[in-house]
Design an enzyme around this catalytic site. Structure first.
Site, short mmCIF file in Angstrom:
data_model
loop_
_atom_site.label_atom_id
_atom_site.label_comp_id
_atom_site.label_asym_id
_atom_site.label_seq_id
_atom_site.Cartn_x
_atom_site.Cartn_y
_atom_site.Cartn_z
N ARG A 186 94.67 -43.52 -4.94
CA ARG A 186 95.29 -42.51 -5.80
C ARG A 186 96.73 -42.93 -6.09
NH1 ARG A 186 94.88 -38.38 -2.37
NH2 ARG A 186 92.69 -38.04 -2.87
N HIS A 234 92.49 -45.23 -14.15
CA HIS A 234 91.67 -44.28 -14.90
C HIS A 234 91.78 -42.88 -14.33
CE1 HIS A 234 89.15 -45.54 -11.49
NE2 HIS A 234 88.60 -44.34 -11.57
N HIS A 293 90.22 -48.47 -8.38
CA HIS A 293 89.31 -48.91 -7.32
C HIS A 293 89.47 -50.40 -7.09
CE1 HIS A 293 87.56 -45.00 -7.74
NE2 HIS A 293 87.02 -45.26 -8.92
#
Length: 322
Positions: A198, A178, A103
């Site tokens: 992604r 993650h 993110h």
């Protein structure tokens, strides 16, 4: 005056990696298959939560903010966020591994998407034997090495895997690569943002044979390539006490194990309060109003509330404030 515990209808999300625990264990009602997420409290565009109980039933979270403003969220929060609710609250069930992702921080998200970045935390509610998370890298690598690992489909060889059990907690800061591994049911607390890059999806195709989009170019500027990310948070579990798990600029999350009765004084707290029930069930009482809170349910306490009484034979809650 807002003076009762407010519940919302869950917004369920079908996912390629989703399972059946949100339906079978958390008792959410849906005909969807492979439910991966239950959005419990959301102000994300086109996914705004709707009140399910009491005198405000049928009102949206956005309508509550527009009407009650600082009475709902607190004076400081209303100054900072206006009519935008600052958190997105979810339960997540991973039957299969989620994509490996990252993110952006606030600065990058503002420039690229006119959005908040995404800092999030996970509380593990249940984990099948051998279940693992990915948090960061197992060694420090350079951006050039990272691109090489991606091209050679060897990125999984440099990921840091963490075995998990119920009660484990992790803070995932922007930039941390993650993923949630198969077999994990967790509670997620995050900034209101739906921005995810992604970077690897296990070469997995959807039911139409299509690979999901990757965001390699966007991700590379967002990634923390260090191997020194201390994401796991250790905390006390004293009974009938506020045990701090995470305190960061975007939210504070405490763990409360209630046996019998626990009274909480919020007279000096300039924030709304969220309770997520992560084990057992409880009754949440404010003045003459009481609301049951079962395993897998979430309730919002308005900022104007000064005292909450929790009664339970044995339950575990997450208490979230901003």
């Amino acid at each position: 005056m807002l003076n009762y515990p407010i519940k919302f209808y869950p917004i369920l999300k079908e996912k390629i990696w989703g399972g059946n625990k949100i339906i079978s264990q958390l008792h959410k009602k849906s005909a969807l298959k492979n439910v991966g997420e239950s959005w419990e409290l959301s102000d994300v565009e086109n996914n705004v939560s709707v009140v399910s109980n009491g005198k405000l039933e049928g009102k949206t979270l956005r309508e509550l903010l527009g009407t009650y403003k600082n009475e709902l969220v607190g004076e400081n929060n209303y100054e900072r966020f206006g009519n935008n609710f600052p958190l997105l609250i979810k339960f997540i069930d991973a039957k299969e591994d989620l994509s490996v992702q990252v993110h952006p921080n606030n600065e990058l998200a503002k420039i690229r998407h006119n959005s908040f970045g995404k800092t999030e935390m996970w509380y593990i509610m249940q984990a099948d034997s051998g279940s693992k998370l990915v948090v960061g890298f197992s060694k420090e690598i350079t951006p050039e090495q990272y691109v090489g690992y991606l091209k050679e489909k060897k990125i999984t060889s440099v990921l840091n895997y963490e075995k998990v059990k119920a009660g484990d907690a992790f803070l995932i800061e922007p930039g941390t690569v993650h993923t949630i591994g198969a077999g994990i049911l967790l509670a997620e607390i995050q900034q209101t943002s739906d921005i995810t890059y992604r970077i690897y999806d296990w070469d997995r195709a959807d039911d139409k044979g299509n690979l999901r989009e990757l965001h390699t170019d966007l991700a590379i500027d967002a990634i923390n390539f260090s191997d020194k990310i201390a994401a796991k948070h250790y905390y006390h579990t004293y009974i009938n006490a506020l045990n701090t798990i995470v305190k960061c600029p975007y939210f504070t999350t405490n763990f409360i194990h209630v046996v019998g009765e626990k009274e909480l004084d919020y007279a000096e707290t300039d924030s709304f309060v969220i309770f997520m029930c992560v084990k057992g069930n409880a009754t949440i009482s404010i003045d003459e109003y009481s609301e049951n809170l079962d395993f897998g349910e979430t309730v919002l306490i308005p900022a104007t509330v000064e005292k909450v009484i929790i009664t339970s034979k044995n339950c575990k809650l997450l208490e979230v404030t901003v």
